[in-house]
Design a protein around this motif. Structure first.
Motif, PDB file in Angstrom:
ATOM      1  N   TYR A   1     -77.392 -27.937  47.719  1.00  9.68           N
ATOM      2  CA  TYR A   1     -76.914 -29.206  46.208  1.00  9.68           C
ATOM      3  C   TYR A   1     -76.997 -28.181  45.739  1.00  9.68           C
ATOM      4  CZ  TYR A   1     -75.239 -32.983  43.540  1.00  9.68           C
ATOM      5  OH  TYR A   1     -74.445 -33.203  42.914  1.00  9.68           O
ATOM      6  N   TYR A   2     -75.265 -28.288  44.927  1.00 14.91           N
ATOM      7  CA  TYR A   2     -74.228 -27.212  44.556  1.00 14.91           C
ATOM      8  C   TYR A   2     -73.060 -28.252  43.606  1.00 14.91           C
ATOM      9  CZ  TYR A   2     -71.962 -23.373  42.631  1.00 14.91           C
ATOM     10  OH  TYR A   2     -70.913 -22.130  41.705  1.00 14.91           O
ATOM     11  N   GLU A   3     -73.187 -28.334  42.429  1.00 13.18           N
ATOM     12  CA  GLU A   3     -71.920 -28.592  41.973  1.00 13.18           C
ATOM     13  C   GLU A   3     -70.959 -27.311  40.428  1.00 13.18           C
ATOM     14  OE1 GLU A   3     -73.545 -31.468  38.611  1.00 13.18           O
ATOM     15  OE2 GLU A   3     -74.245 -33.171  40.652  1.00 13.18           O
ATOM     16  N   ASN A   4     -69.886 -27.516  41.081  1.00  8.67           N
ATOM     17  CA  ASN A   4     -69.265 -26.374  40.649  1.00  8.67           C
ATOM     18  C   ASN A   4     -67.472 -27.547  40.294  1.00  8.67           C
ATOM     19  OD1 ASN A   4     -67.939 -24.262  39.401  1.00  8.67           O
ATOM     20  ND2 ASN A   4     -68.141 -22.922  41.297  1.00  8.67           N
ATOM     21  N   THR A   5     -66.346 -26.786  39.627  1.00 12.41           N
ATOM     22  CA  THR A   5     -65.158 -27.145  39.426  1.00 12.41           C
ATOM     23  C   THR A   5     -64.253 -26.299  40.278  1.00 12.41           C
ATOM     24  OG1 THR A   5     -64.751 -24.912  38.204  1.00 12.41           O
ATOM     25  CG2 THR A   5     -65.455 -27.441  37.257  1.00 12.41           C
ATOM     26  N   ILE A   6     -63.410 -27.409  40.533  1.00 15.17           N
ATOM     27  CA  ILE A   6     -61.930 -26.192  41.810  1.00 15.17           C
ATOM     28  C   ILE A   6     -60.851 -26.385  40.875  1.00 15.17           C
ATOM     29  CG2 ILE A   6     -63.119 -26.840  43.693  1.00 15.17           C
ATOM     30  CD1 ILE A   6     -61.238 -29.158  44.256  1.00 15.17           C
ATOM     31  N   ASP A   7     -60.059 -25.069  41.128  1.00 10.34           N
ATOM     32  CA  ASP A   7     -58.896 -25.387  40.735  1.00 10.34           C
ATOM     33  C   ASP A   7     -57.514 -26.461  41.998  1.00 10.34           C
ATOM     34  OD1 ASP A   7     -56.387 -25.107  39.633  1.00 10.34           O
ATOM     35  OD2 ASP A   7     -56.791 -22.987  39.908  1.00 10.34           O
TER      36      ASP A   7
ATOM     37  N   ASN B   1     -55.360 -24.516  43.342  1.00  9.52           N
ATOM     38  CA  ASN B   1     -55.230 -23.434  44.198  1.00  9.52           C
ATOM     39  C   ASN B   1     -55.296 -25.011  45.841  1.00  9.52           C
ATOM     40  OD1 ASN B   1     -57.189 -21.752  46.049  1.00  9.52           O
ATOM     41  ND2 ASN B   1     -58.121 -21.253  44.664  1.00  9.52           N
ATOM     42  N   GLY B   2     -56.210 -25.305  46.213  1.00 12.87           N
ATOM     43  CA  GLY B   2     -55.917 -25.650  47.821  1.00 12.87           C
ATOM     44  C   GLY B   2     -56.819 -25.082  48.384  1.00 12.87           C
ATOM     45  N   ALA B   3     -57.621 -24.312  48.428  1.00 15.42           N
ATOM     46  CA  ALA B   3     -58.388 -23.435  49.079  1.00 15.42           C
ATOM     47  C   ALA B   3     -59.854 -22.729  48.503  1.00 15.42           C
ATOM     48  CB  ALA B   3     -57.801 -22.075  49.228  1.00 15.42           C
ATOM     49  N   ASP B   4     -60.200 -23.698  47.768  1.00  8.49           N
ATOM     50  CA  ASP B   4     -61.219 -23.823  47.286  1.00  8.49           C
ATOM     51  C   ASP B   4     -62.508 -24.771  47.247  1.00  8.49           C
ATOM     52  OD1 ASP B   4     -60.321 -25.326  45.533  1.00  8.49           O
ATOM     53  OD2 ASP B   4     -60.324 -23.858  43.812  1.00  8.49           O
ATOM     54  N   TRP B   5     -62.144 -25.035  48.252  1.00  7.22           N
ATOM     55  CA  TRP B   5     -63.064 -26.223  48.746  1.00  7.22           C
ATOM     56  C   TRP B   5     -64.125 -26.505  49.246  1.00  7.22           C
ATOM     57  CZ3 TRP B   5     -59.204 -31.249  49.896  1.00  7.22           C
ATOM     58  CH2 TRP B   5     -58.806 -31.368  49.237  1.00  7.22           C
ATOM     59  N   ASN B   6     -64.791 -25.231  49.599  1.00  4.98           N
ATOM     60  CA  ASN B   6     -66.215 -25.080  50.961  1.00  4.98           C
ATOM     61  C   ASN B   6     -66.515 -24.735  49.524  1.00  4.98           C
ATOM     62  OD1 ASN B   6     -64.536 -26.412  52.516  1.00  4.98           O
ATOM     63  ND2 ASN B   6     -63.818 -24.449  54.108  1.00  4.98           N
ATOM     64  N   GLN B   7     -67.413 -24.372  48.884  1.00  3.09           N
ATOM     65  CA  GLN B   7     -68.004 -23.783  47.884  1.00  3.09           C
ATOM     66  C   GLN B   7     -69.212 -23.845  48.908  1.00  3.09           C
ATOM     67  OE1 GLN B   7     -67.573 -23.761  43.514  1.00  3.09           O
ATOM     68  NE2 GLN B   7     -65.201 -24.330  44.230  1.00  3.09           N
ATOM     69  N   GLN B   8     -70.570 -22.450  48.251  1.00  2.00           N
ATOM     70  CA  GLN B   8     -71.969 -22.725  47.865  1.00  2.00           C
ATOM     71  C   GLN B   8     -72.275 -22.234  47.491  1.00  2.00           C
ATOM     72  OE1 GLN B   8     -71.724 -21.437  52.039  1.00  2.00           O
ATOM     73  NE2 GLN B   8     -73.219 -19.545  51.673  1.00  2.00           N
ATOM     74  N   ALA B   9     -73.597 -22.770  46.986  1.00  2.00           N
ATOM     75  CA  ALA B   9     -74.828 -22.815  45.656  1.00  2.00           C
ATOM     76  C   ALA B   9     -74.520 -21.208  45.661  1.00  2.00           C
ATOM     77  CB  ALA B   9     -76.269 -22.720  45.684  1.00  2.00           C
ATOM     78  N   PRO B  10     -74.110 -20.065  44.917  1.00  2.00           N
ATOM     79  CA  PRO B  10     -74.551 -18.473  45.026  1.00  2.00           C
ATOM     80  C   PRO B  10     -75.333 -18.086  44.981  1.00  2.00           C
ATOM     81  CG  PRO B  10     -74.191 -19.807  42.636  1.00  2.00           C
ATOM     82  CD  PRO B  10     -74.121 -20.622  43.475  1.00  2.00           C
ATOM     83  N   VAL B  11     -76.410 -16.975  46.144  1.00  2.00           N
ATOM     84  CA  VAL B  11     -77.329 -16.474  45.784  1.00  2.00           C
ATOM     85  C   VAL B  11     -77.884 -15.139  45.198  1.00  2.00           C
ATOM     86  CG1 VAL B  11     -78.959 -15.418  47.679  1.00  2.00           C
ATOM     87  CG2 VAL B  11     -76.608 -17.330  48.345  1.00  2.00           C
TER      88      VAL B  11
ATOM     89  N   ILE C   1     -85.212 -34.812  49.546  1.00  2.00           N
ATOM     90  CA  ILE C   1     -86.241 -33.451  50.697  1.00  2.00           C
ATOM     91  C   ILE C   1     -84.900 -31.842  50.310  1.00  2.00           C
ATOM     92  CG2 ILE C   1     -85.057 -33.219  53.303  1.00  2.00           C
ATOM     93  CD1 ILE C   1     -85.508 -36.032  53.633  1.00  2.00           C
ATOM     94  N   PHE C   2     -83.700 -32.468  50.280  1.00  2.00           N
ATOM     95  CA  PHE C   2     -82.807 -30.919  49.664  1.00  2.00           C
ATOM     96  C   PHE C   2     -82.859 -29.957  48.438  1.00  2.00           C
ATOM     97  CE2 PHE C   2     -79.862 -33.860  52.566  1.00  2.00           C
ATOM     98  CZ  PHE C   2     -79.900 -32.734  53.366  1.00  2.00           C
ATOM     99  N   THR C   3     -82.920 -29.284  48.279  1.00  2.00           N
ATOM    100  CA  THR C   3     -83.408 -28.187  46.919  1.00  2.00           C
ATOM    101  C   THR C   3     -81.822 -27.788  46.432  1.00  2.00           C
ATOM    102  OG1 THR C   3     -82.417 -26.035  48.155  1.00  2.00           O
ATOM    103  CG2 THR C   3     -85.183 -26.897  48.039  1.00  2.00           C
ATOM    104  N   GLU C   4     -81.984 -27.130  45.462  1.00  2.00           N
ATOM    105  CA  GLU C   4     -80.921 -26.737  44.904  1.00  2.00           C
ATOM    106  C   GLU C   4     -80.497 -25.887  45.521  1.00  2.00           C
ATOM    107  OE1 GLU C   4     -80.617 -26.179  40.548  1.00  2.00           O
ATOM    108  OE2 GLU C   4     -81.839 -27.519  40.482  1.00  2.00           O
ATOM    109  N   LYS C   5     -80.485 -25.040  46.553  1.00  2.00           N
ATOM    110  CA  LYS C   5     -79.777 -24.390  47.394  1.00  2.00           C
ATOM    111  C   LYS C   5     -78.962 -24.901  48.518  1.00  2.00           C
ATOM    112  CE  LYS C   5     -83.916 -20.609  48.062  1.00  2.00           C
ATOM    113  NZ  LYS C   5     -84.706 -20.339  49.046  1.00  2.00           N
TER     114      LYS C   5
END
Length: 678
Positions: A622-628, A631-641, A616-620
């Motif tokens: 669902y996004y996979e990436n690393t975190i540092d 860092n501790g403040a990069d947990w809310n990423q989303q697929a780049p537009v 149902i979902f698309t790659e918009k």
């Protein structure tokens, strides 16, 4: 219109009962005190209160000496046997979850099932046979009849299941009854049917709670929010009973007496003490429950008698009449969570510190449980347990898994007891909320053993709270909806809990600022020992009516340091398929408008198995990436537009600009023509 032949149908059917020498009673005759009282207490078919009279009734016993009430309703028209809903269930409720009295009145089976629910609600009988029979005369004057035989029980949540096809009542005859009951016992609902029924019943509970709360709020003066919650808790515990040991408290047991030692409050307290005395709870827990409830039940105002009745008896009666059936049929839902949300939602919180108590909707609780990979062998804990809704969801998941995988009935019973007594642990600091968690677990058949009234950060050492108090609780699944005003929005609970676990998974729902800087230090500390698997952005109105903070679910793998190359799954779940409203009197504020169930299942699969499960979902979303990890403040990423314009975008922009240019020129010409005309 054709004339009813109900007298002929009754004569034919009662003749069969007589021929089998069955001791049946007609509508005015008494069967036994418990059944007669339940029928007269229940709503009549027309929606008032008063005498319910099935056309015939019997009480039959099988070879195991178990009793089965049989309730029979006759009609005398063609096509008036049964009215089913779109799901093929007996339709005794309308779309607003109110009794559908037109159906109950007009159709034989619907009437019999309605009467059977009276017995589920007000007696100790949990298995009832509901029979409807109708017929008509054909052109030659012969009677054509049809019969509907349904099983109404605690196991099918009182909805009724068709047992088979029958052309007469010989299945009730002594020489056939055992075979008939064997057939009844093989009836079972699929998990899908059970889920649908639960959903339906849960909506009914919501509607009943709204009705009850409005009634108490408008008509019962002098009761604070806590009093109302405690009155419901006390009434439910007093009416539960324990077969063969403690009889359930009846409305008629309350005499509204002013005699010392015999007031309604004292009678209810005695019943609660008897009930808790039979439960193997620690003494401190029993004492706390009784002490808390006494504060409300023994006050003078509530026991004061006016017009021959105390306020306590009046409220007790409303509670039993409105809610009795839902906890009697053993509905495994966060019952007190619903109660809590309704009671507190009406008046708002009277103490600021309680603003933090926002209970998790049941479908979100189920999602957390699945993300934490809970199964029959899990040991699950919750460090801010609220009304125990998350633990109830975990317990349901564990019991379902046990039922699906254990084939020996004896082994299954042992496992179910172990799950409830040893595999759940919850901590709750606020005592009024803690009381609700206890009540919830008592209603669920008792997972209340290890619900502790402790500060999970300061006072909890990781041990069992009851029984094996010097043994560590071997937690391998952690679920949490923390108070967001706690340090790091509540990430302090996560840090402490994960460090006390050796293995397993955790799923928490938390204000999303925890992942973008508010809980930086806790997050870095957590990632030194544990892995962040997924970050799921939730709909902003998920706690509709309570708060509109943006929340995320974070999923962790325990005791495995987060590697900087670890791919984290970021899922935008802001469209979860549900439409929510916040209307106090609405019977249903949550509607599945876009494949919500399937969306929740897909999120679980995506977190577990990754991109291959996108449907149902698309790659918009669902996004996979690393975190540092540092860092501790990069947990809310989303697929780049993708901001680079395409040729299509360019063409569209040019055509929109030209259209605007043309319209402006036409406008100017129109103005010029108009001014010339003047």
């Amino acid at each position: 219109m054709a004339k009813s032949i109900e007298p002929n149908i009754a004569d034919l059917a009662n003749g069969w009962l007589k021929s089998h020498k069955l001791d049946y009673k007609l509508e005015q005759e008494p069967l036994n005190m418990e059944i007669d009282k339940a029928l007269s207490d229940y709503f009549t078919k027309n929606g008032g209160t008063g005498a319910n009279r099935p056309d015939a009734k019997l009480l039959l016993q099988d070879k195991n000496l178990d009793f089965f009430p049989v309730l029979i309703e006759y009609k005398g028209y063609k096509d008036k046997l049964v009215k089913l809903d779109a799901n093929g269930q007996v339709e005794n409720r309308n779309s607003k979850n109110e009794s559908h009295f037109k159906n109950i009145n007009s159709y034989a089976v619907n009437g019999a099932v309605h009467y059977s629910n009276a017995l589920l609600h007000h007696t100790s009988y949990t298995d009832i046979i509901a029979i409807g029979m109708t017929g008509y005369k054909d052109e030659a004057g012969n009677i054509n009849h049809e019969i509907g035989v349904y099983y109404v029980s605690k196991s099918n949540l009182g909805v009724g299941q068709k047992i088979g096809e029958y052309s007469d009542f010989s299945f009730l005859a002594p020489n056939n009854f055992d075979d008939f009951i064997s057939r009844v016992k093989t009836l079972s609902l699929t998990q899908e049917e059970i889920d649908l029924l639960k959903e339906k019943r849960e909506k009914e509970i919501d509607a009943s709670l709204v009705k009850l709360n409005n009634d108490i709020y408008q008509n019962e003066k002098g009761l604070g929010e806590n009093d109302r919650v405690y009155l419901v808790a006390a009434s439910i515990i007093a009416t539960l009973g324990i077969p063969g040991k403690v009889t359930p408290l009846e409305k008629s047991d309350l005499n509204s007496s002013t005699e010392k030692g015999n007031t309604d409050g004292e009678i209810i307290i005695r019943k609660i003490e008897a009930f808790l005395g039979e439960k193997e709870l620690p003494k401190e827990k029993k004492d706390l429950i009784v002490r808390t409830l006494k504060n409300t039940l023994l006050t003078n105002n509530i026991n004061k008698v006016e017009n021959g009745e105390s306020q306590l008896k009046r409220v007790f009666t409303k509670i039993v009449d409105d809610l009795g059936i839902y906890y009697k049929i053993g509905l495994t839902t966060d019952f007190t969570g619903k109660l809590f949300n309704e009671m507190y939602g009406w008046l708002g919180f009277s103490q600021d510190k309680l603003n933090d108590v926002v209970l998790t909707p049941s479908y979100v609780a189920n999602l957390l449980v699945k993300l934490a990979r809970v199964n029959k062998d899990s040991y699950v804990w919750d460090f801010a347990t609220g009304s125990a809704g998350l633990l109830v969801a975990a317990m349901n998941e564990m019991l379902t898994d046990a039922k699906n995988t254990i084939t020996s009935p004896d082994e299954l019973t042992t496992k179910e007891i172990k799950i409830k007594a040893e595999q759940l642990l919850g901590l709750e600091l606020i005592s009024s909320v803690y009381m609700l968690a206890i009540l919830n677990m008592i209603l669920m058949g008792d997972g209340s053993s290890n619900i502790l009234n402790k500060d999970s950060i300061k006072d909890f050492d990781g041990n069992y709270g009851f029984g094996k108090t010097n043994v560590k609780f071997p937690a391998d699944a952690f679920i949490l909806n923390p108070p967001y005003s706690a340090p790091g929005n509540g990430m302090n609970f996560v840090a402490k809990s994960l460090d006390m676990m050796n293995k397993g998974y955790a799923a928490i729902i938390i204000q999303n600022s925890a992942g973008s800087g508010k809980a930086k230090d806790y997050n870095k500390k957590i990632l030194e020992k544990h892995t962040l698997l997924a970050s799921i952005k939730m709909p902003v109105d998920i706690f509709v009516g309570k708060s509109s903070v943006q929340t995320n679910i974070y999923v962790f793998k325990v005791n495995e340091k987060h590697h900087k190359d670890e791919m984290v799954k970021f899922i935008d779940f802001t469209n979860d398929g549900y439409t929510r409203r916040n209307r106090k009197k609405a019977s249903n504020n949550l509607r599945d408008t876009d494949r919500a169930k399937e969306r929740y299942e897909e999120v679980v699969s995506l977190v577990r198995f990754g991109k291959s499960k996108l449907n149902i979902f698309t790659e918009k979303e669902y996004y996979e990436n690393t975190i540092d990890p540092k860092n501790g403040a990069d947990w809310n990423q989303q697929a780049p537009v993708d901001t680079k314009p395409s040729l299509q975008d360019f063409k569209r922009t040019v055509s929109e600009y030209l259209a605007w240019e043309v319209s402006e020129i036409i406008k100017e010409e129109t103005i010029e023509i108009e001014s010339l005309g003047k």
